[in-house]
Each structure stands twice: as C-alpha cells, then as structure tokens.
Design an enzyme around this catalytic site. Structure first.
Site, mmCIF file in Angstrom:
data_model
loop_
_atom_site.group_PDB
_atom_site.id
_atom_site.type_symbol
_atom_site.label_atom_id
_atom_site.label_comp_id
_atom_site.label_asym_id
_atom_site.label_seq_id
_atom_site.Cartn_x
_atom_site.Cartn_y
_atom_site.Cartn_z
ATOM 1 N N ASP A 204 27.525 21.665 50.914
ATOM 2 C CA ASP A 204 28.573 20.877 50.264
ATOM 3 C C ASP A 204 28.597 21.275 48.786
ATOM 4 O O ASP A 204 27.711 20.904 48.018
ATOM 5 C CB ASP A 204 28.239 19.400 50.464
ATOM 6 C CG ASP A 204 29.113 18.471 49.642
ATOM 7 O OD1 ASP A 204 29.950 18.960 48.870
ATOM 8 O OD2 ASP A 204 28.935 17.244 49.778
ATOM 9 N N LYS A 230 37.988 18.363 41.312
ATOM 10 C CA LYS A 230 36.790 18.320 40.471
ATOM 11 C C LYS A 230 36.645 19.609 39.670
ATOM 12 O O LYS A 230 35.625 19.833 39.028
ATOM 13 C CB LYS A 230 35.549 18.117 41.339
ATOM 14 C CG LYS A 230 35.506 16.783 42.080
ATOM 15 C CD LYS A 230 34.216 16.671 42.875
ATOM 16 C CE LYS A 230 34.255 15.623 43.957
ATOM 17 N NZ LYS A 230 34.221 14.255 43.477
ATOM 18 N N CYS A 369 28.652 6.944 46.292
ATOM 19 C CA CYS A 369 28.696 7.368 47.701
ATOM 20 C C CYS A 369 27.372 7.974 48.155
ATOM 21 O O CYS A 369 27.350 8.903 48.976
ATOM 22 C CB CYS A 369 29.838 8.348 47.967
ATOM 23 S SG CYS A 369 31.452 7.637 47.671
#
Ligand code: 7TS
Length: 411
Positions: A204, A230, A369
């Site tokens: 990721d 991002k 998260c």
C-alpha cells in the site's frame, strides 16, 4: 552522487493559492497532507483545459473530441507507469482511490484464490483500507488473517514476519509507509520473503508514492496501490499497479461497458489490460490531471521532495521531543516519513486539534483509520502533523507555539 537542488518552498507555495487563506487574521498552516495534499495551479489548469477543450467519453466515439480524450487518458496511464517504474500501461489500472485498488484485488483475486487453510498476512500498522478488506474476504473464504507485530519503536518485527509467512501464506499485504507511525517498511525484503513461499505481495503505497522515489519493479511487488489526492492530484483517482502476468490471470472485479471485448446473451469475454479492470466511464479528467501531478513532482525532483519531507519531520520530531508531556509514536526523528503523530498528556487529541485550528494550524485528530494500532498504543486517538513540499520550518514552529497555548489552556 551530488545532491539535487534543495526545494525552493517560496516558489512552490506560489503554485498553491489556497495556502494564502487566513483564518482570524492567521495564515493557514496546512499540516494534514497525509489525508489530502493541496493541488497546484498546473494540475487545476489541466482539469480546466480538459473541460474547456476536449471533454468526451473515451474509447467510444470516433469523433475528434473522443479521440483526443482517449489519447490523453491512455497517455496518462503511461505517465503514471513511468512515475512508479512499471513496465507500461497494461500494469496501471485507474479507479477512484487506493481503497478501491485494495478491494479490487481482495474481491477479484481473493474470492477465487483463498480458502480454508490459506493465510493472509498483514501488519499491525495496516490502514483500515487493507485491514478491514482482507478481514472480510477472509471471513467469506475461510482463510485466516495473521498480523506481523510492530515493536515498541514502531518498526515491523522482521523475525516475526519470517515466522508468520509460511507455505500456507497466499498473500502478504503490507503498508509501505505507515500513515500513523511514519515507519518506512522494507518492502523489497518482504517481497523476497513472500516469493520464497510462493505468496503474492501487495504494498500500500498511499504514503510513499507522494513523498519518495518509488520503483515497483525494484521492489518486486505483485500489487501496489496509491491515491492521486495525496500527491498533488485531484480526488476521485486511484491507481492499482499489478504485474502484467498477475493481472492477466485475475478475473475482473466490476462488470459492464468498457471492460468487455465480446458479449452474447450467454457470456462475455474481457478487454485487454488495463481496461479489463476499468468498467464503465472511467475518471478521465482525474486521470489526465494525475499525470500532470506526476510532471509537477518530477519537475521538483522526487529526491528533493523526499529530503524536504524527512528533514521537516525530523525537525518537528526534535521540537516536540523538547516537551516531557508529549508522547510521539513511531521511529526516531531521523528515520521516519514526513509525518508525526503525538498526544499531549493532559489534552485529548480532538481538543488539541481544535485549539490548533484557532491558530489556523490544520492537523488531523483521530485514529487515522488505524484503530487496532491505536488500541495497541493504548490511546483512542492521536493528533498528526503531516508535511509536504510547501511546508516550512517556520510552520513547524507555529505548530509548537500553538501546542504551548493548548497546554496552558488545559493545565
Ligand atoms: N492506505 C494508507 C496508508 C492511507 O494513508 C490511506 C489514507 C489509505 C490507504 C486510503 O486512501 P484513500 O484515498 O482510498 O482514502 N489515509 C488517510 C489518512 O491518514 N488520513 O486521511 C486519510
């Protein structure tokens, strides 16, 4: 090798008009870049140019506008492939965000490849986009999820990784850079470990691609995900990288137009890569703008982007370490990515962020998260300052001064 030129923040800031905003007479200090970065004029202009001049659906019309849009959209895949060292557009799937990239693989690959006795290995520092997704797919398939431990310093316990990854492992899914700890994980070593056991690896890259040079071929990952918003790009565009032979063998995730080759009343065959994984009208303007964001970052130079971020992060770490009542999570200042998550002893992270907001300092407060990781850290939430190319040491000083005010309010 000589260092590339340092980053000229003044010049960079001129491309981001939003940074001129003021709240209550204070100029915005934007330190929430790990959530979403700001968007430079060049990227905004590319979106305006698309809608002003060649807005049309792709791969459907033979008319001039559709052809122009199709070429720009396809070229954007090539540009993104180049940016992360992929072989070509076949390996680059556009979708709406990294979360969708993870879900695509979990559903399309996981549902058909996983079963009882199989294991998916994650880390304790995974974002929910990975953790919840694999958890649910494992429940549906009977596979088991295991978590590589994070040690007290915030590093992955590699001995534990070597224990957990076995011939039962089918997938190793690992965050490249933790969005909470700022830890940079040794993805190439983990890829070797996975491949030694004939498992696949998914990295990721949400917090790595925007901040450091990344070469997926060198890392030797099978899958890789990141989001445009991002890295100076717009929202609504995410990328799934997959090795061509892996994507070739994988079934589609979403069905519909664009992803098919031939359809009868009985069955259908699939389009070539990457379109097989891009059902329906794709994020055309967003994809083209993401390619522009790659140009923007490459013009600055990813080495310079990386150096700027890590230096700011180290400076913030050092300044925050001056205070005994601040807990900082993750590795030491000189070995972390461009973010620092922390808590003031006596102030809840949400209050910290609200007070910082009074001084026009934008940080994120919450669990970012990563709830299980926060549980492990023994806190419900943390405040997080995350940096990018337009941030300065003076802004870090403003953060520290504003924290002083927060401390005094709650003392
Ligand atoms: N993975 C990591 C490591 C992330 O940091 C994020 C977003 C995601 C996946 C999901 O990205 P999305 O674009 O699909 O939402 N992280 C954060 C954050 O730290 N604060 O807000 C979003």
């Amino acid at each position: 090798m000589p260092e590339s030129a340092p980053l000229d923040t003044e010049q960079v800031r001129a491309d981001f008009p939003i940074l001129q905003r003021e709240f209550g007479g204070e100029q915005l200090v934007y330190l929430d870049n790990a959530a979403t970065s700001q968007t430079p004029d060049q990227v905004v202009d590319s979106i305006v140019d698309y809608y002003h001049n060649y807005n049309a659906n792709v791969h459907r019309g033979l008319h001039q506008l559709s052809q122009e849009a199709s070429i720009a959209y396809e070229d954007a895949h090539d540009r993104v492939a180049e940016f992360i060292g992929a072989e070509g557009r076949e390996e680059i799937v556009f979708n709406k965000n990294a979360t969708e990239s993870l879900n695509t693989v979990a559903y399309a690959w996981g549902l058909s490849e996983l079963g009882p006795g199989d294991e998916v290995v994650l880390t304790e520092m995974e974002h929910h986009a990975s953790l919840v997704t694999w958890q649910q797919i494992a429940k549906r398939t009977g596979a088991e999820v295991k978590y590589i431990r994070v040690d007290d310093e915030g590093y992955l316990d590699m001995d534990h990784a070597r224990e957990l990854v076995t011939d039962d492992t089918e997938m190793l899914s690992v965050v490249h850079v933790s969005n909470t700890l700022g830890t940079v994980n040794p993805i190439a070593d983990l890829a070797d470990l996975a491949h030694d056991h004939d498992a696949l690896i998914f990295a990721d890259g949400c917090q790595s691609v925007p901040h450091m040079p990344v070469d997926v071929s060198e890392l030797d990952v099978d899958f890789f995900a990141f989001s445009g918003h991002k890295m100076c790009g717009p929202t609504g565009i995410g990328v799934l990288y997959g090795k061509e032979h892996v994507l070739d063998e994988m079934q589609p995730y979403l069905y519909g137009g664009e992803m098919i080759r031939k359809v009868t009343f009985e069955d259908a065959t699939w389009n070539e890569l990457p379109w097989k994984f891009e059902a329906g009208t794709p994020p055309i303007a967003q994809g083209i703008a993401l390619a522009e964001a790659c140009d923007y970052l490459d013009d600055i130079g990813m080495e310079a982007v990386h150096r700027h971020g890590t230096r700011l992060s180290e400076y913030a770490y050092d300044r925050l370490s001056e205070f005994e009542d601040i807990d900082i999570y993750g590795p030491p200042g000189d070995d972390r990515a461009a973010l620092v998550a922390f808590n003031l002893d006596v102030v809840h992270a949400h209050d910290t962020s609200e007070i910082l907001n009074e001084f026009a300092v934008a940080v994120r407060a919450g669990d970012h998260c990563t709830q299980p990781l926060h549980d492990k850290l023994g806190v419900a939430a943390s405040a997080r300052a995350s940096f990018y190319i337009y941030n300065t040491r003076e802004e870090v000083d403003k953060l520290v001064n504003a924290l002083d005010e927060a401390r005094q309010l709650f003392a």
